[in-house]
Motif scaffolding. Sequence first.
Motif, PDB file in Angstrom:
ATOM      1  N   GLU A   2       9.769 -13.725  -9.654  1.00  0.00           N
ATOM      2  CA  GLU A   2       9.667 -13.248 -11.027  1.00  0.00           C
ATOM      3  C   GLU A   2       8.344 -12.523 -11.266  1.00  0.00           C
ATOM      4  OE1 GLU A   2       9.768 -14.940 -15.589  1.00  0.00           O
ATOM      5  OE2 GLU A   2      10.539 -16.195 -13.990  1.00  0.00           O
ATOM      6  N   GLN A   3       7.248 -13.055 -10.723  1.00  0.00           N
ATOM      7  CA  GLN A   3       5.949 -12.397 -10.905  1.00  0.00           C
ATOM      8  C   GLN A   3       5.929 -11.041 -10.209  1.00  0.00           C
ATOM      9  OE1 GLN A   3       3.904 -13.810 -13.051  1.00  0.00           O
ATOM     10  NE2 GLN A   3       2.579 -12.033 -12.951  1.00  0.00           N
ATOM     11  N   PHE A  23      12.755  -5.280  -0.778  1.00  0.00           N
ATOM     12  CA  PHE A  23      12.171  -6.364   0.006  1.00  0.00           C
ATOM     13  C   PHE A  23      10.850  -5.923   0.638  1.00  0.00           C
ATOM     14  CE2 PHE A  23      11.743  -9.026   3.861  1.00  0.00           C
ATOM     15  CZ  PHE A  23      11.583 -10.250   3.229  1.00  0.00           C
ATOM     16  N   ALA A  24      10.786  -4.709   1.137  1.00  0.00           N
ATOM     17  CA  ALA A  24       9.532  -4.203   1.711  1.00  0.00           C
ATOM     18  C   ALA A  24       8.430  -4.175   0.650  1.00  0.00           C
ATOM     19  CB  ALA A  24       9.743  -2.816   2.309  1.00  0.00           C
ATOM     20  N   GLY A  25       8.784  -3.775  -0.559  1.00  0.00           N
ATOM     21  CA  GLY A  25       7.819  -3.786  -1.658  1.00  0.00           C
ATOM     22  C   GLY A  25       7.352  -5.189  -1.973  1.00  0.00           C
ATOM     23  N   TYR A  26       8.270  -6.142  -1.928  1.00  0.00           N
ATOM     24  CA  TYR A  26       7.927  -7.546  -2.161  1.00  0.00           C
ATOM     25  C   TYR A  26       6.963  -8.043  -1.087  1.00  0.00           C
ATOM     26  CZ  TYR A  26       8.522 -12.610  -1.838  1.00  0.00           C
ATOM     27  OH  TYR A  26       8.292 -13.951  -1.707  1.00  0.00           O
ATOM     28  N   VAL A  27       7.237  -7.732   0.165  1.00  0.00           N
ATOM     29  CA  VAL A  27       6.361  -8.150   1.267  1.00  0.00           C
ATOM     30  C   VAL A  27       4.966  -7.549   1.083  1.00  0.00           C
ATOM     31  CG1 VAL A  27       5.976  -7.970   3.762  1.00  0.00           C
ATOM     32  CG2 VAL A  27       8.247  -8.553   2.885  1.00  0.00           C
ATOM     33  N   ALA A  28       4.891  -6.270   0.734  1.00  0.00           N
ATOM     34  CA  ALA A  28       3.595  -5.620   0.509  1.00  0.00           C
ATOM     35  C   ALA A  28       2.871  -6.245  -0.681  1.00  0.00           C
ATOM     36  CB  ALA A  28       3.796  -4.118   0.289  1.00  0.00           C
ATOM     37  N   TRP A  29       3.609  -6.543  -1.749  1.00  0.00           N
ATOM     38  CA  TRP A  29       3.014  -7.166  -2.922  1.00  0.00           C
ATOM     39  C   TRP A  29       2.466  -8.544  -2.565  1.00  0.00           C
ATOM     40  CZ3 TRP A  29       4.301 -11.615  -5.663  1.00  0.00           C
ATOM     41  CH2 TRP A  29       3.622 -11.799  -6.855  1.00  0.00           C
ATOM     42  N   ASP A  34      -2.126 -12.193  -1.409  1.00  0.00           N
ATOM     43  CA  ASP A  34      -2.394 -13.275  -0.460  1.00  0.00           C
ATOM     44  C   ASP A  34      -1.433 -14.454  -0.672  1.00  0.00           C
ATOM     45  OD1 ASP A  34      -3.748 -14.231   1.777  1.00  0.00           O
ATOM     46  OD2 ASP A  34      -5.182 -15.357   0.568  1.00  0.00           O
ATOM     47  N   LEU A  35      -0.152 -14.123  -0.826  1.00  0.00           N
ATOM     48  CA  LEU A  35       0.895 -15.111  -1.049  1.00  0.00           C
ATOM     49  C   LEU A  35       1.839 -15.173   0.151  1.00  0.00           C
ATOM     50  CD1 LEU A  35       1.861 -14.205  -4.729  1.00  0.00           C
ATOM     51  CD2 LEU A  35       0.523 -16.183  -3.966  1.00  0.00           C
ATOM     52  N   ALA A  36       2.424 -16.330   0.353  1.00  0.00           N
ATOM     53  CA  ALA A  36       3.443 -16.481   1.399  1.00  0.00           C
ATOM     54  C   ALA A  36       4.700 -15.706   0.991  1.00  0.00           C
ATOM     55  CB  ALA A  36       3.771 -17.951   1.605  1.00  0.00           C
ATOM     56  N   VAL A  37       5.381 -15.176   1.976  1.00  0.00           N
ATOM     57  CA  VAL A  37       6.585 -14.370   1.750  1.00  0.00           C
ATOM     58  C   VAL A  37       7.820 -15.245   1.940  1.00  0.00           C
ATOM     59  CG1 VAL A  37       7.908 -12.401   2.616  1.00  0.00           C
ATOM     60  CG2 VAL A  37       5.413 -12.301   2.559  1.00  0.00           C
ATOM     61  N   GLY A  65      18.061   1.703 -11.950  1.00  0.00           N
ATOM     62  CA  GLY A  65      17.226   1.586 -13.141  1.00  0.00           C
ATOM     63  C   GLY A  65      15.848   1.012 -12.910  1.00  0.00           C
ATOM     64  N   ILE A  66      15.482   0.772 -11.648  1.00  0.00           N
ATOM     65  CA  ILE A  66      14.135   0.271 -11.351  1.00  0.00           C
ATOM     66  C   ILE A  66      13.536   1.031 -10.179  1.00  0.00           C
ATOM     67  CG2 ILE A  66      14.441  -2.068 -12.241  1.00  0.00           C
ATOM     68  CD1 ILE A  66      14.858  -2.939  -9.274  1.00  0.00           C
ATOM     69  N   ALA A  67      12.213   0.994 -10.119  1.00  0.00           N
ATOM     70  CA  ALA A  67      11.475   1.595  -9.021  1.00  0.00           C
ATOM     71  C   ALA A  67      10.244   0.741  -8.761  1.00  0.00           C
ATOM     72  CB  ALA A  67      11.056   3.025  -9.372  1.00  0.00           C
ATOM     73  N   LEU A  68       9.667   0.897  -7.584  1.00  0.00           N
ATOM     74  CA  LEU A  68       8.401   0.235  -7.305  1.00  0.00           C
ATOM     75  C   LEU A  68       7.312   0.947  -8.106  1.00  0.00           C
ATOM     76  CD1 LEU A  68       8.937  -0.248  -3.504  1.00  0.00           C
ATOM     77  CD2 LEU A  68       8.825  -2.073  -5.218  1.00  0.00           C
ATOM     78  N   ALA A  69       6.472   0.173  -8.770  1.00  0.00           N
ATOM     79  CA  ALA A  69       5.512   0.728  -9.719  1.00  0.00           C
ATOM     80  C   ALA A  69       4.324   1.407  -9.053  1.00  0.00           C
ATOM     81  CB  ALA A  69       5.023  -0.375 -10.660  1.00  0.00           C
ATOM     82  N   ALA A  70       3.853   0.875  -7.960  1.00  0.00           N
ATOM     83  CA  ALA A  70       2.625   1.382  -7.343  1.00  0.00           C
ATOM     84  C   ALA A  70       2.894   1.890  -5.930  1.00  0.00           C
ATOM     85  CB  ALA A  70       1.568   0.297  -7.311  1.00  0.00           C
ATOM     86  N   ALA A  71       2.166   2.919  -5.551  1.00  0.00           N
ATOM     87  CA  ALA A  71       2.359   3.532  -4.242  1.00  0.00           C
ATOM     88  C   ALA A  71       2.150   2.533  -3.107  1.00  0.00           C
ATOM     89  CB  ALA A  71       1.431   4.723  -4.073  1.00  0.00           C
ATOM     90  N   GLN A  72       1.240   1.586  -3.278  1.00  0.00           N
ATOM     91  CA  GLN A  72       0.972   0.642  -2.187  1.00  0.00           C
ATOM     92  C   GLN A  72       2.142  -0.283  -1.907  1.00  0.00           C
ATOM     93  OE1 GLN A  72      -1.080   0.127  -5.148  1.00  0.00           O
ATOM     94  NE2 GLN A  72      -1.339  -2.063  -5.381  1.00  0.00           N
ATOM     95  N   PHE A  73       3.117  -0.348  -2.803  1.00  0.00           N
ATOM     96  CA  PHE A  73       4.286  -1.200  -2.595  1.00  0.00           C
ATOM     97  C   PHE A  73       5.489  -0.412  -2.080  1.00  0.00           C
ATOM     98  CE2 PHE A  73       2.213  -3.402  -6.354  1.00  0.00           C
ATOM     99  CZ  PHE A  73       1.429  -4.188  -5.540  1.00  0.00           C
TER     100      PHE A  73
END
Length: 75
Positions: A2-3, A23-29, A34-37, A65-73
């Motif tokens: 959710e975060q 999922f790749a964006g989640y892993v990068a986020w 510094d969170l476990a995936v 209707g959604i996109a990754l917000a930041a380029a680093q993700f």
Amino acid sequence: VEQFCLEALTPSASAVLSKDALFAGYVAWCASQDLAVLGAEQFHAAFHAIARAISLPEESAGYRGIALAAAQFRL
């Protein structure tokens, strides 16, 4: 999960975010926080529940209707 949704995703009416890119964006986020995936299956189940709760359209290609917000993700 959710975060991640609150911090790393943004509305984008014309976008379709693939499940792989999501999922790749989640892993990068997670790495940036510094969170476990979570494993892919567990992540997708949690995200699917959130998407259903907010009526986010799911297609075979991903979520509309959604996109990754930041380029680093992004891939």
